[in-house]
Design an enzyme around this catalytic site. Structure first.
Site, PDB file in Angstrom:
ATOM      1  CE1 TYR A 130      -4.127   2.019   0.505  1.00  0.00           C
ATOM      2  CE2 TYR A 130      -2.413   3.417   1.270  1.00  0.00           C
ATOM      3  CZ  TYR A 130      -3.882   3.121   1.022  1.00  0.00           C
ATOM      4  OH  TYR A 130      -4.618   4.317   0.512  1.00  0.00           O
ATOM      5  CD  GLN A 191     -11.555   2.759  -0.845  1.00  0.00           C
ATOM      6  OE1 GLN A 191     -11.863   2.608   0.314  1.00  0.00           O
ATOM      7  NE2 GLN A 191     -11.325   3.572  -1.824  1.00  0.00           N
ATOM      8  CD  GLN A 259      12.306  11.870  11.706  1.00  0.00           C
ATOM      9  OE1 GLN A 259      11.332  11.252  11.852  1.00  0.00           O
ATOM     10  NE2 GLN A 259      13.264  11.655  10.814  1.00  0.00           N
ATOM     11  CG  HIS A 262       8.139  12.932   8.196  1.00  0.00           C
ATOM     12  ND1 HIS A 262       7.902  12.341   6.952  1.00  0.00           N
ATOM     13  CD2 HIS A 262       9.376  12.621   8.689  1.00  0.00           C
ATOM     14  CE1 HIS A 262       8.973  11.735   6.715  1.00  0.00           C
ATOM     15  NE2 HIS A 262       9.679  11.866   7.507  1.00  0.00           N
ATOM     16  CD  GLU A 327      10.247   6.037  12.466  1.00  0.00           C
ATOM     17  OE1 GLU A 327       9.934   5.672  11.498  1.00  0.00           O
ATOM     18  OE2 GLU A 327       9.589   7.220  13.205  1.00  0.00           O
ATOM     19  CG  HIS A 328      14.331   7.728  12.808  1.00  0.00           C
ATOM     20  ND1 HIS A 328      13.215   8.144  12.756  1.00  0.00           N
ATOM     21  CD2 HIS A 328      14.459   6.905  11.535  1.00  0.00           C
ATOM     22  CE1 HIS A 328      12.580   7.837  11.706  1.00  0.00           C
ATOM     23  NE2 HIS A 328      13.396   7.077  10.886  1.00  0.00           N
ATOM     24  CD  GLU A 415       0.847 -32.654  26.763  1.00  0.00           C
ATOM     25  OE1 GLU A 415       0.391 -32.673  25.740  1.00  0.00           O
ATOM     26  OE2 GLU A 415       2.163 -31.650  27.084  1.00  0.00           O
TER      27      GLU A 415
END
EC number: 1.1.1.23
Length: 434
Positions: A130, A191, A259, A262, A327-328, A415
């Protein structure tokens, strides 16, 4: 103005704990809407995709077609500026080379008892990528998501991308061609996720879906998980910079703003052992904001979620970094290598003053699809291992079964699973009571 925390303040632990739990996303309750879209796509297939694409993106598939043609990709490549196409090629070469080193190897062996064991790796049959549209349509993300799949040997990689009015960013299509992706559909939203997961008359279903998206895409990925695999649910981007006073404040400010631009929910954090340097970086941030095209977004991010944390020494910085689990993580200190072994929780580490995180975004070779929102405590960035499966191998002969069988029978009966026990006992001629 970013929040300011001082390790030596008596309230630091309370304030830092509160900072860690700050919510950076507005939760939209879209689950019911997404469920209805998924059900509709499952029921009506291509017709549902056509309706949603006309409603949300202004596309008429009778004019544009749902699939992007090879000729369109060819035209897109010619439409991309030569310097951008060249940069994409540099990035693609480096990303592919680095990820080839991640390929796992089969390990088949025989133990001292003569039992054959091992692991065998096989690529996922089909993956759906995606790609967001609009301002978040980044060709670099196409390379980062698709090339590891290509390296892993995934035989079918499908890309879906929303196309307002039918058009797609030419650089996105060029990146797809460089990554070997030729099956592309101009659909987006929940969708598109539904089509990838369940299939339609035109789109065959895939086994795993990767790539970021808005709240509707994220909700759709959650809802189809189990029918297909997913990579992660990505949140707003984030960076933590640990820097000493020997850095140029403008350099560090630029990294923080890289950053912040963004998303208004992005987060940029500086940890330093020098208060005056922290002040200088804050002033540099304010100065640079005045000339940034995305100043409004970056300013909101820095104001609402940015932070400058003062520590007495860098021994205190590493435990804080592990709790933040960014993240970074940039290490811009005199001896960054000394810190690296103690860093346990980070999506990616950028070592030294001349390694801005942005290089990792584009041309470093490492992947920029990384865990956010402290999920680096338990997960990793995207790589080849996300596109392969491990199958265990086991082989016994009659001698090995005679040795191991009685223990298996004993455990099965303990068992309460008598059929399990008999499956072994019958091969050893032990009868039902053996």
């Amino acid at each position: 103005m970013a929040i300011r925390l001082n390790y030596l303040d008596t309230s630091f632990e309370r304030d830092f704990a509160a900072f860690l739990t700050t919510k950076r996303e507005v939760s939209e309750d879209v689950n019911a809407v997404v469920r209805a879209i998924i059900d509709d796509v499952r029921a009506r297939g291509d017709a549902a995709l056509a309706d949603y694409s006309a409603r949300f993106d202004g596309i008429d598939f009778t004019v544009t077609g749902m699939a992007v043609t090879s000729a369109e990709i060819d035209a897109a490549i010619h439409a991309v500026a030569p310097e951008v196409l060249g940069a994409l090629k540099v990035a693609a070469t480096r990303i592919e080379a680095h990820h080839r080193r991640q390929l796992p190897k089969d390990d088949i062996y025989e133990d001292q008892m003569g039992v054959g064991l091992g692991s065998r790796w096989t690529p996922i049959d089909a993956v759906g990528l995606y790609v967001p549209g609009g301002t978040a349509s980044y060709p670099s993300s196409v390379l980062m998501n698709a090339l590891p799949a290509k390296v892993a040997g995934v035989p079918r990689i499908v890309m879906v991308v929303p196309a307002s009015g039918g058009s797609i960013n030419p650089a996105v299509l060029a990146a797809a061609r460089l990554a070997g992706v030729e099956e592309i559909y101009r659909i987006g939203g929940a969708q598109a996720v539904a089509a990838l997961a369940y299939g339609t008359e035109t789109i065959e279903p895939v086994a795993k879906i990767v790539g970021p998206g808005n709240a509707y895409v994220a909700a759709a990925k959650r809802q189809v998980f189990g029918t297909v695999g997913i990579d992660m649910i990505a949140g707003p981007s984030e960076v933590l910079v640990i820097a000493d006073r020997d850095n140029d404040p403008d350099w560090i400010a630029a990294d923080l703003l890289a950053q912040a631009e963004h998303d208004a929910g992005a987060q940029a954090i500086l940890i330093t052992d020098d208060a005056a340097f922290g002040d200088a970086v804050e002033k540099a941030v304010e100065r640079q904001l005045k000339t940034l095209p995305r100043a409004e977004t970056a300013a909101a991010s820095w104001r609402d979620f940015g932070a400058v944390i003062l520590v007495p020494d860098f021994d205190k910085a590493v435990p804080l970094a592990n709790r933040i689990a960014p993240e970074h993580l940039e290490l811009a200190t005199a001896d960054p290598d000394a810190m690296v072994p103690a860093i346990r929780n980070a999506g990616a580490i950028f070592i030294g003053r001349h390694t801005p995180e942005v290089i990792g975004d584009y041309v470093g070779g490492s992947n920029h699809v990384l865990p956010t929102a402290r999920s680096a405590r338990f997960s990793s960035g995207l790589g080849v291992l996300d596109y392969v499966k491990r199958t265990s191998i086991l082989r016994l002969g009659p001698d090995q079964l005679r040795i191991l069988g009685p223990a298996a029978i004993a455990l099965a009966r303990s068992e309460g699973l008598e059929a399990h026990a008999r499956s072994v006992a019958i091969r050893l001629n032990l009868g039902e009571e053996g």
